[in-house]
Every structure is written in structure tokens, then in C-alpha cells.
Design a protein around this motif. Structure first.
Motif, short mmCIF file in Angstrom:
data_model
loop_
_atom_site.label_atom_id
_atom_site.label_comp_id
_atom_site.label_asym_id
_atom_site.label_seq_id
_atom_site.Cartn_x
_atom_site.Cartn_y
_atom_site.Cartn_z
N LEU A 34 -32.31 -13.09 -17.15
CA LEU A 34 -31.76 -11.76 -16.88
C LEU A 34 -30.26 -11.82 -17.10
CD1 LEU A 34 -33.63 -11.02 -13.54
CD2 LEU A 34 -34.16 -10.08 -15.79
N ILE A 35 -29.72 -10.75 -17.71
CA ILE A 35 -28.29 -10.66 -17.95
C ILE A 35 -27.77 -9.42 -17.23
CG2 ILE A 35 -26.49 -10.34 -19.69
CD1 ILE A 35 -28.30 -11.73 -21.69
N GLU A 36 -26.68 -9.58 -16.50
CA GLU A 36 -26.05 -8.46 -15.81
C GLU A 36 -25.57 -7.44 -16.84
OE1 GLU A 36 -22.47 -7.78 -12.56
OE2 GLU A 36 -22.56 -9.64 -13.68
N VAL A 37 -25.74 -6.17 -16.54
CA VAL A 37 -25.32 -5.12 -17.47
C VAL A 37 -24.11 -4.37 -16.91
CG1 VAL A 37 -27.64 -4.78 -18.40
CG2 VAL A 37 -26.90 -3.43 -16.46
N LEU A 38 -23.40 -3.70 -17.80
CA LEU A 38 -22.28 -2.85 -17.39
C LEU A 38 -22.83 -1.54 -16.85
CD1 LEU A 38 -19.85 -3.25 -20.40
CD2 LEU A 38 -19.64 -4.27 -18.15
N THR A 39 -22.27 -1.09 -15.75
CA THR A 39 -22.68 0.19 -15.20
C THR A 39 -21.64 1.24 -15.56
OG1 THR A 39 -21.60 -0.34 -13.11
CG2 THR A 39 -23.94 -0.86 -13.28
N ASP A 40 -22.04 2.49 -15.56
CA ASP A 40 -21.14 3.60 -15.86
C ASP A 40 -20.44 3.44 -17.20
OD1 ASP A 40 -21.79 4.81 -13.45
OD2 ASP A 40 -20.20 3.76 -12.39
N ALA A 41 -21.16 2.93 -18.19
CA ALA A 41 -20.59 2.76 -19.52
C ALA A 41 -21.53 3.37 -20.55
CB ALA A 41 -20.38 1.28 -19.82
N THR A 42 -20.97 3.93 -21.58
CA THR A 42 -21.76 4.48 -22.67
C THR A 42 -21.52 3.64 -23.91
OG1 THR A 42 -21.52 6.71 -21.79
CG2 THR A 42 -22.18 6.53 -24.09
N SER A 43 -22.58 3.16 -24.52
CA SER A 43 -22.42 2.38 -25.74
C SER A 43 -22.15 3.32 -26.90
CB SER A 43 -23.69 1.57 -26.01
OG SER A 43 -24.75 2.44 -26.35
N ILE A 44 -21.59 2.79 -27.97
CA ILE A 44 -21.37 3.61 -29.17
C ILE A 44 -22.71 4.09 -29.70
CG2 ILE A 44 -20.55 3.57 -31.56
CD1 ILE A 44 -18.33 1.70 -30.63
N ASP A 45 -23.72 3.24 -29.65
CA ASP A 45 -25.06 3.63 -30.10
C ASP A 45 -25.59 4.79 -29.26
OD1 ASP A 45 -27.56 3.18 -31.64
OD2 ASP A 45 -28.35 2.65 -29.66
N GLY A 46 -25.42 4.71 -27.94
CA GLY A 46 -25.86 5.79 -27.06
C GLY A 46 -25.12 7.09 -27.34
N LEU A 47 -23.82 6.97 -27.61
CA LEU A 47 -23.02 8.14 -27.93
C LEU A 47 -23.50 8.79 -29.21
CD1 LEU A 47 -20.49 9.85 -27.30
CD2 LEU A 47 -19.20 8.23 -28.69
N LYS A 48 -23.78 7.98 -30.23
CA LYS A 48 -24.23 8.51 -31.52
C LYS A 48 -25.60 9.17 -31.43
CE LYS A 48 -21.46 5.57 -34.50
NZ LYS A 48 -21.47 4.56 -35.56
N LYS A 49 -26.39 8.79 -30.45
CA LYS A 49 -27.72 9.38 -30.28
C LYS A 49 -27.70 10.64 -29.42
CE LYS A 49 -30.29 5.08 -30.91
NZ LYS A 49 -31.09 4.04 -30.25
N ALA A 50 -26.54 10.95 -28.82
CA ALA A 50 -26.42 12.12 -27.95
C ALA A 50 -26.54 13.42 -28.75
CB ALA A 50 -25.10 12.08 -27.20
N ASP A 51 -27.03 14.45 -28.11
CA ASP A 51 -27.22 15.75 -28.76
C ASP A 51 -25.93 16.34 -29.31
OD1 ASP A 51 -29.95 15.71 -28.26
OD2 ASP A 51 -29.75 16.77 -26.36
N LYS A 52 -24.83 16.12 -28.63
CA LYS A 52 -23.56 16.74 -29.03
C LYS A 52 -22.78 15.93 -30.06
CE LYS A 52 -22.99 19.37 -24.81
NZ LYS A 52 -22.11 19.71 -23.70
N TYR A 53 -23.30 14.80 -30.47
CA TYR A 53 -22.61 13.99 -31.47
C TYR A 53 -22.74 14.68 -32.83
CZ TYR A 53 -20.76 9.87 -33.80
OH TYR A 53 -19.97 9.01 -34.53
N PRO A 54 -21.63 14.87 -33.57
CA PRO A 54 -21.69 15.59 -34.85
C PRO A 54 -22.52 14.85 -35.90
CG PRO A 54 -19.48 14.71 -34.45
CD PRO A 54 -20.29 14.44 -33.24
N GLU A 55 -23.22 15.61 -36.72
CA GLU A 55 -24.07 15.01 -37.74
C GLU A 55 -23.26 14.37 -38.87
OE1 GLU A 55 -27.29 17.42 -39.16
OE2 GLU A 55 -27.69 18.22 -37.17
N THR A 56 -22.08 14.89 -39.12
CA THR A 56 -21.21 14.31 -40.15
C THR A 56 -19.82 14.08 -39.57
OG1 THR A 56 -20.53 16.49 -40.95
CG2 THR A 56 -22.44 15.48 -42.04
N GLY A 57 -19.10 13.15 -40.15
CA GLY A 57 -17.72 12.91 -39.74
C GLY A 57 -17.53 11.75 -38.80
N GLY A 58 -18.59 11.23 -38.23
CA GLY A 58 -18.51 10.05 -37.38
C GLY A 58 -17.67 10.20 -36.14
N MET A 59 -17.07 9.10 -35.72
CA MET A 59 -16.28 9.08 -34.49
C MET A 59 -15.08 10.01 -34.57
SD MET A 59 -17.69 7.19 -32.19
CE MET A 59 -16.39 6.82 -31.04
#
Length: 90
Positions: A34-59
Motif C-alpha cells: 500500500l502506498i500513501e496517497v495525497l489528499t485534497d489534490a487534483t491530478s492533471i489527468d483528473g483535471l483533463k477528464k473534468a466536464d469543464k475542461y476545454p476540448e481544445t487549447g489544453g492547459m
């Protein structure tokens, strides 16, 4: 993990403002654990999968959507914080 602890001490002794997150690893068998995880953090992957992430233009498009003008103080601060977080600079 030992290298993270080692580099953390090297950076601290050299007054280099890089923060390394040390975490715990618990071996549960010969090939699993088992590996300890970060709490209260959003990964870049999670951000890119969010509904409000733009389809074009990236970060860049995301930052403009959230922080508005690239010349604004909030945009600059967010960009600086993101860049520093990649190197774990507090």
C-alpha cells in the motif's frame, strides 16, 4: 523512498526551496503493498477528464477559462503556482 528522504535533506541543507512529499509504503506481501496517497489534490489527468475542461487549447485554454486574461494578476499567480508545483517549490 530512501532517495526522496535523502534529496529532501540535501535540498534543505543547501537552502534550495524545493519541497518533496515523503510518503509511507507498507509491504503487505512479497509482491504487493500500500502506498500513501495525497489528499485534497487534483491530478492533471483528473483535471483533463473534468466536464469543464476545454476540448481544445489544453492547459492554456483552461487557465484562460478560469483565470481570464493572461495579463491578469490571478492568471500570473495561477501559472506561477502550477509551474512551481511541478518542481514542488513552495
Amino acid at each position: 523512498m530512501q532517495m526522496i528522504y535523502y534529496f529532501e535533506s540535501v535540498f534543505a541543507k543547501s537552502n534550495i526551496p524545493i519541497w518533496l512529499k515523503t510518503y509511507r509504503i507498507l509491504s503487505t506481501s512479497k509482491s504487493t503493498g500500500l502506498i500513501e496517497v495525497l489528499t485534497d489534490a487534483t491530478s492533471i489527468d483528473g483535471l483533463k477528464k473534468a466536464d469543464k475542461y476545454p476540448e481544445t487549447g489544453g492547459m492554456r485554454a483552461y487557465f484562460e477559462q478560469v483565470y481570464r486574461s493572461p495579463t491578469s494578476k490571478s492568471f500570473f499567480a495561477a501559472q506561477r503556482n502550477f509551474t512551481r508545483s511541478l518542481a514542488d517549490i513552495p
